[in-house]
Design a protein around this motif. Structure first.
Motif, PDB file in Angstrom:
ATOM      1  N   PRO A 284      42.888  48.055  42.243  1.00  0.00           N
ATOM      2  CA  PRO A 284      41.531  48.561  42.008  1.00  0.00           C
ATOM      3  C   PRO A 284      41.241  48.802  40.533  1.00  0.00           C
ATOM      4  N   LEU A 285      42.271  49.099  39.755  1.00  0.00           N
ATOM      5  CA  LEU A 285      42.079  49.299  38.322  1.00  0.00           C
ATOM      6  C   LEU A 285      41.745  47.982  37.623  1.00  0.00           C
ATOM      7  N   VAL A 286      42.385  46.901  38.070  1.00  0.00           N
ATOM      8  CA  VAL A 286      42.066  45.586  37.506  1.00  0.00           C
ATOM      9  C   VAL A 286      40.635  45.199  37.862  1.00  0.00           C
ATOM     10  N   ARG A 287      40.243  45.466  39.091  1.00  0.00           N
ATOM     11  CA  ARG A 287      38.872  45.157  39.513  1.00  0.00           C
ATOM     12  C   ARG A 287      37.858  45.911  38.651  1.00  0.00           C
ATOM     13  N   ASP A 288      38.131  47.202  38.408  1.00  0.00           N
ATOM     14  CA  ASP A 288      37.236  47.992  37.563  1.00  0.00           C
ATOM     15  C   ASP A 288      37.208  47.439  36.133  1.00  0.00           C
ATOM     16  N   TYR A 289      38.375  47.028  35.652  1.00  0.00           N
ATOM     17  CA  TYR A 289      38.499  46.460  34.304  1.00  0.00           C
ATOM     18  C   TYR A 289      37.628  45.207  34.188  1.00  0.00           C
ATOM     19  N   ILE A 290      37.727  44.331  35.178  1.00  0.00           N
ATOM     20  CA  ILE A 290      36.943  43.095  35.176  1.00  0.00           C
ATOM     21  C   ILE A 290      35.456  43.397  35.272  1.00  0.00           C
ATOM     22  N   ALA A 291      35.098  44.327  36.160  1.00  0.00           N
ATOM     23  CA  ALA A 291      33.682  44.667  36.335  1.00  0.00           C
ATOM     24  C   ALA A 291      33.098  45.233  35.046  1.00  0.00           C
ATOM     25  N   GLU A 292      33.843  46.093  34.380  1.00  0.00           N
ATOM     26  CA  GLU A 292      33.358  46.695  33.134  1.00  0.00           C
ATOM     27  C   GLU A 292      33.187  45.656  32.038  1.00  0.00           C
ATOM     28  N   GLU A 293      34.200  44.812  31.863  1.00  0.00           N
ATOM     29  CA  GLU A 293      34.166  43.816  30.793  1.00  0.00           C
ATOM     30  C   GLU A 293      33.114  42.734  31.061  1.00  0.00           C
ATOM     31  N   SER A 294      32.968  42.333  32.323  1.00  0.00           N
ATOM     32  CA  SER A 294      32.043  41.242  32.641  1.00  0.00           C
ATOM     33  C   SER A 294      30.586  41.663  32.569  1.00  0.00           C
ATOM     34  N   ALA A 295      30.345  42.961  32.447  1.00  0.00           N
ATOM     35  CA  ALA A 295      28.965  43.428  32.268  1.00  0.00           C
ATOM     36  C   ALA A 295      28.413  43.003  30.910  1.00  0.00           C
ATOM     37  N   ASP A 296      29.315  42.691  29.995  1.00  0.00           N
ATOM     38  CA  ASP A 296      28.919  42.173  28.686  1.00  0.00           C
ATOM     39  C   ASP A 296      28.647  40.680  28.821  1.00  0.00           C
ATOM     40  N   GLY A 297      27.512  40.212  28.368  1.00  0.00           N
ATOM     41  CA  GLY A 297      27.139  38.809  28.526  1.00  0.00           C
ATOM     42  C   GLY A 297      28.063  37.837  27.829  1.00  0.00           C
TER      43      GLY A 297
END
Length: 348
Positions: A284-297
Motif C-alpha cells: 500500500p505504501l508503493v501504491r500511495d507513492y505512485i499515486a502521489e508522484e503520478s499526480a504531477d503531469g
C-alpha cells in the motif's frame, strides 16, 4: 581495515552486482528502452545505448535487433503466440483492440490475394500518440514482430530514431543521413519518436529534407518497410496534417492513454520480477507513492514507475549495507521502510 569492514564491503559488492544484473534483465520496452536506437540521447549510462549494440542472443526475437547481413534470421513467430503476448500487456485496451483489427485486416487481405480476388491498397504505416512512458516503443517492436509473422516484413527489426538521427547541418547531408537510417530499417520498422520535431524550425532548417527522403522510401519500398511516427497527441496531429504527403501515407492513429494507478502498480510488480519480493505491508505504501508522484503531469507513466522502483532499490541497498549479515531473503525483500526512505518519509 577490520573484519567487520571487510564483510560490509563484500556485502556491498554482492548487492551491487545483483542489483545491476536484475535491472539489466528487467530493461524492457514497457518503460521505453529500445533495443535498437539511432541518434538517441541516453537517459542513463546503463539505459538505451548500453543495450543498442548488444548482439542478438540465440533466443532473440525478430524485433530485438538488426541482424547482420550474413546472419541467419530466426523463423517468424507464430501469430497466436504474439497475440497472447499482446493481450498480456498491462493496460492499452484501445491500442490492443486496434492491433487486433489490423491483424484481421491483413489476414483477410492475404486470403483475397491467394484466391485471386481484387484488393485495395493497405496502409500499414502508423501514428502513435500519447504521453511519454505509455508503451509506444514497446508496441512498435511488437508491430515489427507481428508484420514479420504475417509475412509483411522480411526481417522484423525495429530501428528507433529521432530528429537528431536524421537531420544534419548542411544542404544535402540530411538526405544521406536519413537514407542510411532507412537502409538499416529495411525489412523492418522505422520508428521515429517525437516526429513533429522534423517540422522546419527556421528557413534554413533541413527537417523537410528528412521528411521528403522518408516519404520517397515509403513509396519505393512499400513492400518491405513500415514507418511508425510517435509523439504528443496535439503536436502529432498538426505534424501529419501539415503535409499532404504525410496525410496520404499515415491514416492509422493509435492513442496511448496514461496508465491508471492500478496499472502502474501492476507494472511495478512486473519490475520486481523474480529477483525481488515486495513485503505485504510495503504494497500500500508503493501504491500511495505512485499515486502521489503520478499526480504531477511530468511523471512519465511507466518510466516514472521505473524511477520509483530504482529509488526503492537504493533505499534497500543502504539498509542492507548497515547489516552485520545479509541472507538471500534480505537481498530479495523490499520492505515498508525501504519505501518510506525512498519517499523521504524516514530519516537515515
Amino acid at each position: 581495515m577490520d573484519k567487520k569492514d571487510q564483510i560490509i564491503l563484500q556485502q556491498l559488492d554482492v548487492i551491487r552486482s545483483m542489483t545491476e544484473n536484475n535491472v539489466r534483465r528487467m530493461g524492457s520496452d514497457f518503460w521505453g528502452t529500445p533495443f535498437e536506437s539511432v541518434g538517441k540521447t541516453p537517459a542513463a549510462p546503463a539505459g538505451k545505448d548500453a543495450e543498442k549494440n548488444t548482439p542478438p542472443t540465440a533466443d532473440a526475437k525478430p524485433g530485438d535487433s538488426v541482424p547482420d547481413k550474413d546472419e541467419e534470421l530466426p523463423p517468424p513467430e507464430k501469430i497466436e503466440d504474439l497475440l497472447a503476448e499482446l493481450d498480456s500487456y498491462i493496460g492499452l485496451k484501445v491500442v490492443k483492440d486496434e492491433v487486433h483489427d489490423l491483424i484481421n485486416m491483413v489476414q483477410v487481405y492475404k486470403l483475397r490475394e491467394q484466391h485471386g480476388l481484387p484488393t485495395t491498397d493497405m496502409s500499414l504505416h502508423m501514428v502513435f500518440t500519447g504521453n511519454p512512458g505509455t508503451g509506444k516503443t514497446m508496441m512498435a517492436r511488437m508491430m515489427a514482430r507481428i508484420y514479420r509473422s504475417l509475412g509483411i516484413l522480411s526481417k522484423g527489426q525495429l530501428v528507433e530514431v529521432d530528429r537528431s538521427g536524421l537531420v544534419a547541418g548542411y544542404v544535402g547531408q540530411t538526405a544521406l543521413k536519413t537514407q542510411k537510417v532507412i537502409e538499416k530499417a529495411m525489412g523492418g520498422v522505422l520508428f521515429i519518436d517525437e516526429a513533429y520535431a522534423l517540422n522546419g524550425r527556421s528557413e534554413n532548417d533541413f527537417g523537410q529534407e528528412a521528411i521528403d527522403t522518408i516519404l520517397k522510401a515509403m513509396e519505393d519500398h512499400r513492400d518491405d518497410l513500415v514507418v511508425i511516427v510517435a509523439g504528443y497527441t496535439d503536436l502529432m496531429d498538426k505534424f501529419i496534417h501539415s503535409n499532404p504527403g504525410l496525410e496520404s501515407r499515415f491514416n492509422r492513429f493509435l492513442l496511448f492513454e496514461d496508465y491508471t494507478v492500478d496499472e502502474m502498480m501492476g507494472i511495478f510488480k512486473m519490475r520486481c520480477g523474480k529477483g525481488y519480493v515486495l513485503a505485504p505491508d510495503a504494497e500500500p505504501l508503493v501504491r500511495d507513492y505512485i499515486a502521489e508522484e503520478s499526480a504531477d503531469g511530468s511523471f512519465g507513466n511507466g518510466r516514472g514507475v521505473r524511477n520509483i522502483f530504482e529509488h526503492i532499490l537504493v533505499a534497500q541497498n543502504n539498509r542492507l549495507a548497515k547489516m552485520d549479515s545479509v541472507t538471500r531473503d534480505d537481498l530479495m525483500t523490499l520492505t515498508a521502510d525501504d519505501v518510506l526512505h525512498a519517499r523521504g518519509k524516514l530519516d537515515d
